[in-house]
Design an enzyme around this catalytic site. Structure first.
Site, mmCIF file in Angstrom:
data_model
loop_
_atom_site.group_PDB
_atom_site.id
_atom_site.type_symbol
_atom_site.label_atom_id
_atom_site.label_comp_id
_atom_site.label_asym_id
_atom_site.label_seq_id
_atom_site.Cartn_x
_atom_site.Cartn_y
_atom_site.Cartn_z
ATOM 1 N N ARG A 36 -26.276 -35.472 19.366
ATOM 2 C CA ARG A 36 -27.185 -35.720 18.242
ATOM 3 C C ARG A 36 -27.564 -34.422 17.528
ATOM 4 O O ARG A 36 -28.687 -34.275 17.064
ATOM 5 C CB ARG A 36 -28.439 -36.472 18.701
ATOM 6 C CG ARG A 36 -28.168 -37.684 19.574
ATOM 7 C CD ARG A 36 -27.416 -38.779 18.853
ATOM 8 N NE ARG A 36 -28.094 -39.273 17.685
ATOM 9 C CZ ARG A 36 -28.995 -40.251 17.679
ATOM 10 N NH1 ARG A 36 -29.320 -40.834 18.782
ATOM 11 N NH2 ARG A 36 -29.532 -40.647 16.561
ATOM 12 N N ARG A 40 -31.180 -35.668 12.486
ATOM 13 C CA ARG A 40 -32.329 -35.388 13.344
ATOM 14 C C ARG A 40 -33.169 -34.195 12.911
ATOM 15 O O ARG A 40 -33.939 -34.276 12.003
ATOM 16 C CB ARG A 40 -31.863 -35.216 14.789
ATOM 17 C CG ARG A 40 -31.382 -36.524 15.373
ATOM 18 C CD ARG A 40 -32.117 -36.801 16.637
ATOM 19 N NE ARG A 40 -31.981 -38.189 17.022
ATOM 20 C CZ ARG A 40 -32.371 -38.656 18.184
ATOM 21 N NH1 ARG A 40 -32.855 -37.850 19.082
ATOM 22 N NH2 ARG A 40 -32.271 -39.927 18.452
ATOM 23 N N ARG A 49 -31.107 -36.917 3.196
ATOM 24 C CA ARG A 49 -31.443 -38.266 3.633
ATOM 25 C C ARG A 49 -32.500 -38.901 2.740
ATOM 26 O O ARG A 49 -32.562 -40.119 2.644
ATOM 27 C CB ARG A 49 -31.927 -38.168 5.081
ATOM 28 C CG ARG A 49 -32.531 -39.389 5.698
ATOM 29 C CD ARG A 49 -31.470 -40.309 6.249
ATOM 30 N NE ARG A 49 -32.082 -41.280 7.127
ATOM 31 C CZ ARG A 49 -32.810 -42.313 6.706
ATOM 32 N NH1 ARG A 49 -32.956 -42.515 5.433
ATOM 33 N NH2 ARG A 49 -33.346 -43.135 7.584
ATOM 34 N N ASP A 85 -22.970 -43.732 13.159
ATOM 35 C CA ASP A 85 -23.841 -44.349 14.161
ATOM 36 C C ASP A 85 -23.015 -45.363 14.928
ATOM 37 O O ASP A 85 -21.990 -45.854 14.419
ATOM 38 C CB ASP A 85 -25.062 -45.038 13.520
ATOM 39 C CG ASP A 85 -26.106 -45.393 14.582
ATOM 40 O OD1 ASP A 85 -26.892 -44.516 14.966
ATOM 41 O OD2 ASP A 85 -26.100 -46.534 15.067
ATOM 42 N N TYR A 161 -27.971 -54.028 21.692
ATOM 43 C CA TYR A 161 -28.576 -54.166 20.351
ATOM 44 C C TYR A 161 -28.309 -55.561 19.785
ATOM 45 O O TYR A 161 -29.198 -56.177 19.172
ATOM 46 C CB TYR A 161 -28.032 -53.092 19.401
ATOM 47 C CG TYR A 161 -28.569 -51.721 19.737
ATOM 48 C CD1 TYR A 161 -29.872 -51.366 19.388
ATOM 49 C CD2 TYR A 161 -27.804 -50.797 20.430
ATOM 50 C CE1 TYR A 161 -30.386 -50.126 19.720
ATOM 51 C CE2 TYR A 161 -28.306 -49.552 20.769
ATOM 52 C CZ TYR A 161 -29.601 -49.228 20.414
ATOM 53 O OH TYR A 161 -30.117 -47.999 20.750
#
Ligand code: 1CP
Length: 352
Positions: A36, A40, A49, A85, A161
């Protein structure tokens, strides 16, 4: 007998440090990258973003490649990981998923019945995964000699998920489905193995030189549950990946009790979290499996002298061969990027 090359022929190129370490070859120092590391904690990521949906960023190859390169430029790490992702291949086949800020992936209509399985077809590389392939190609163009790591979510973690409908601490509903309907569960995991395999095949064909399968939440299972309900789909996945000829890393949080199982999937490298000492992992898995890890990401939230002390201990406990320095899980969003830059430099200064 040593073969001498004629003087006008260039010496064969040396493979990147990361690949040599992942293959268990002797290296002058351990390579370093951070799970990661893209997105982040980086201000240049937050800038990009702003005003964009996470999945739109992933689906725009020029921007995804830019975010992939940011930590390599800033920290001088030995590998990039694609900015994407684990739910991107699910979205590619039409699963109604969104990534909510501060929450994570949320599934509009969860997958809980046999009829729901029809929504999980395998993606077509040339159409469904075209943006993924383009992001990899653009990243590799910008990276030069630094290798790109491709990735996918493992069947169990993807299933968690899909069945829960979003992030979950204990995956209770997922494990209940697994226990109550083992045949439906097996079919679900087999489909997800196909989706993960297709996503990774696309990334390797587009230039990724190593891959990581994230089984982040599989540590919630017992060893017996793993053997019965997860290992068969993982073996199917790993068999497809082994045909690609690139090193395969498998990682799961809190999987100290499953390490032998993770190796038994057919992976080349096992990621270890901070709860399992590296010498214990090395002793249990033997010299044929490389290790990656395992600095507690919380150490990167502490002042540098504390982080350095813990990094030193990790390096001192690591096997001499077949080892890649990393955190024991992903970078925490509140991490000071300056600490990661110092940490990468510290590992680069190591010499055998
Ligand atoms: O270095 C990188 O960040 C590369 C890109 C990357 C990777 C490898 C992202 C971007 N996600 C992942 C993998 C991923 N996604 C995993 C496996 C790794 C891990 O265990 O950390 C998992 C479990 C997810 C699911 C996910 N996506 C979560 C976790 C939610 C939970 O269950 O607790 C979250 C928060 C996301 C969103 C996400 N993915 C990536 C980013 C940068 C973000 C935050 C999005 C934002 O900017 O709002």
């Amino acid at each position: 007998m040593a073969l001498l090359l004629p003087p006008d022929r260039p010496a064969p190129p040396v493979a990147p440090l990361l690949l040599r370490a992942l293959r268990g070859e002797e290296v002058p120092r351990p390579p370093v990258w951070f799970m990661r590391q893209a997105g982040r904690s980086l201000p240049e990521y937050r800038e990009l973003r702003r005003g964009r949906r996470m999945l739109d960023l992933c689906g725009t190859p020029e921007l995804a490649a830019e975010v992939t390169l940011q930590p390599v430029r800033r920290h001088g790490v030995d590998a990039a990981i694609l900015f994407s992702d684990i739910v991107v291949p699910l979205e590619a086949v039409g699963v109604d998923v969104e990534i909510r800020p501060g929450v994570g992936p949320v599934i509009g209509t969860p997958v809980r019945t046999r009829a729901d399985l029809a929504r999980l077809r395998e993606p077509e590389p040339d159409t469904d995964l075209a943006a993924l392939a383009a992001a990899v190609r653009l990243s590799c163009d910008g990276l030069g000699d630094t290798p790109l790591i491709g990735f996918a979510g493992a069947p169990f973690t993807l299933a968690s998920y899909l069945v829960e409908g979003g992030p979950s601490k204990a995956q209770a509903r997922t494990r209940a489905l697994m226990l109550a309907e083992p045949a439906l569960w097996a079919e679900l995991l087999e489909r997800l193995a196909g989706i993960a395999a297709a996503a990774i095949e696309t990334q390797v064909r587009a230039g990724a030189q190593a891959v990581q399968v994230f089984d982040s939440w599989v540590g919630s299972l017992s060893a017996e549950q793993y053997d019965r309900h997860v290992l068969p789909a993982m073996r199917v996945l790993m068999q497809r990946l082994s045909a690609l000829g690139v090193p395969v890393i498998v990682f799961g949080l809190g999987t100290g009790h499953l390490l032998e199982r993770l190796a038994a999937t057919g992976a080349d490298v096992v990621g270890v979290d901070w709860r399992t000492p590296l010498p214990e992992a090395a002793a249990r898995l033997g010299p044929g499996i490389a290790l990656q890890g395992n600095l507690d990401p919380a150490a990167c939230l502490a002042p540098w002298d504390v982080c350095e002390r813990h990094a030193r201990a990790v390096l001192d406990s690591a096997p001499a061969r077949g080892y890649v320095f990393n955190l024991g899980h992903g970078v925490q969003p509140q991490t000071d990027p300056g600490i990661l830059t110092q940490l990468a430099a510290y590992v680069r200064e190591q010499h055998a």
